[in-house]
Motif scaffolding. Structure first.
Motif, PDB file in Angstrom:
ATOM      1  N   LEU A  14       0.831  -1.202   0.000  1.00  0.00           N
ATOM      2  CA  LEU A  14       0.000   0.000   0.000  1.00  0.00           C
ATOM      3  C   LEU A  14       0.868   1.255   0.000  1.00  0.00           C
ATOM      4  O   LEU A  14       0.643   2.189  -0.781  1.00  0.00           O
ATOM      5  CB  LEU A  14      -0.923  -0.002   1.220  1.00  0.00           C
ATOM      6  N   VAL A 199      -5.901   3.803  -9.263  1.00  0.00           N
ATOM      7  CA  VAL A 199      -6.115   2.367  -9.340  1.00  0.00           C
ATOM      8  C   VAL A 199      -4.877   1.592  -8.891  1.00  0.00           C
ATOM      9  O   VAL A 199      -4.978   0.415  -8.514  1.00  0.00           O
ATOM     10  CB  VAL A 199      -6.510   1.965 -10.786  1.00  0.00           C
ATOM     11  N   ILE A 202      -5.049   0.357  -5.284  1.00  0.00           N
ATOM     12  CA  ILE A 202      -6.095  -0.671  -5.206  1.00  0.00           C
ATOM     13  C   ILE A 202      -5.572  -1.998  -5.762  1.00  0.00           C
ATOM     14  O   ILE A 202      -5.697  -3.051  -5.121  1.00  0.00           O
ATOM     15  CB  ILE A 202      -7.350  -0.211  -5.972  1.00  0.00           C
ATOM     16  N   LEU A 206      -4.559  -5.523  -3.645  1.00  0.00           N
ATOM     17  CA  LEU A 206      -5.202  -6.767  -4.058  1.00  0.00           C
ATOM     18  C   LEU A 206      -4.163  -7.809  -4.463  1.00  0.00           C
ATOM     19  O   LEU A 206      -4.247  -8.978  -4.042  1.00  0.00           O
ATOM     20  CB  LEU A 206      -6.151  -6.497  -5.227  1.00  0.00           C
TER      21      LEU A 206
END
Length: 269
Positions: A14, A199, A202, A206
């Motif tokens: 992150l 994005v 994100i 993931l």
């Protein structure tokens, strides 16, 4: 200093992808300084970015995938080849189902399903789609730390994030300035320019989460990200940096970008 094992790979992913997003925003922020950008300089920057992505696809993603496959007693070439193909086809599939428009193309050449979206939104979607593999690549590299949390592995992931960040700077420019040229305000041009990279955190989180849960998928995930990034380079970045005729300059810049990323990865990663 806390031991390496105390760091959460997903949290590190992150942080790393927030960094790459912020570098995109930094590039987009140049729209506040001037309304136009030197096209040759932009093409050279995009060529450099293409070289970085090509080098990262091999040195940071494919080569580790092959090495991991060998250590897992798999056919060393199969996960890398299969994942690479799936990554490329994944981006090709996204291109078919999401309306978007590449930079410099007229509205009638928009790809994907027919839509009433205006040109600015279609341009933004094209860049957003192509930021997905960059976020995945960084996230998967940090997720791999769950399998091998060492200084070398951590440095390799950091180097990849640094390389992606470097090439995101001209991408931010390439989004915000055309939007400014279309008549959008500085604030809107900057907003959409940085938004194209949102994005990445994100996708990064993931990707990191999935490979920490399913570690046998790691070689496939690394090569998947490589295939997706190569699709972006060949389908979007290289045509864009050569569209205005600066072919030799952009190509030489790509060579230098490859060398810089290779040195970073080999020397530090």
């Amino acid at each position: 200093m806390a031991p390496l094992t105390s760091y959460n790979p997903v949290f590190l992913a992150l942080l790393a992808t927030i960094f790459t997003w912020l570098v995109t925003a930094l590039g987009a922020s140049l729209v506040y300084l001037t309304k136009t950008v030197n096209r040759k300089l932009l093409d050279i920057s995009l060529g450099f970015a293409a070289g970085i992505m090509i080098a990262a696809s091999f040195w940071s993603l494919l080569a580790p995938a092959i090495e991991l496959s060998s250590s897992m007693d798999n056919l060393s070439w199969f996960p890398a080849s299969f994942g690479f193909l799936i990554g490329a086809f994944f981006l090709a599939g996204i291109d078919k189902i999401v309306p978007h428009l590449h930079m410099g193309q007229p509205l009638k050449e928009a790809e994907g399903p027919k839509t009433t979206w205006h040109k600015n939104r279609l341009l933004l979607m094209a860049v957003t789609i192509h930021n997905i593999p960059e976020g995945l690549a960084v996230g998967i590299a940090f997720g791999a730390l769950a399998l091998n949390m060492s200084v070398d592995s951590l440095m390799a992931a950091i180097v990849l994030a640094l390389g992606i960040g470097i090439q995101n700077f001209p991408e931010g420019i390439a989004v915000s300035f055309p939007l400014r040229g279309e008549g959008l305000s500085k604030n809107k041009s900057f907003f959409y320019g940085q938004l194209s990279a949102i994005v990445e955190p994100i996708a990064g989180v993931l990707g990191a989460f999935l490979v920490t849960i399913f570690t046998p998928l790691l070689p496939y995930a690394l090569s998947f990200a490589a295939g997706a990034m190569m699709f972006v380079v060949i389908e979007d970045i290289i045509p864009e940096c050569q569209r205005e005729g600066n072919i030799d300059s952009a190509t030489i810049a790509a060579i230098f970008g490859f060398i810089v990323m290779m040195i970073l990865d080999v020397a530090l990663g």
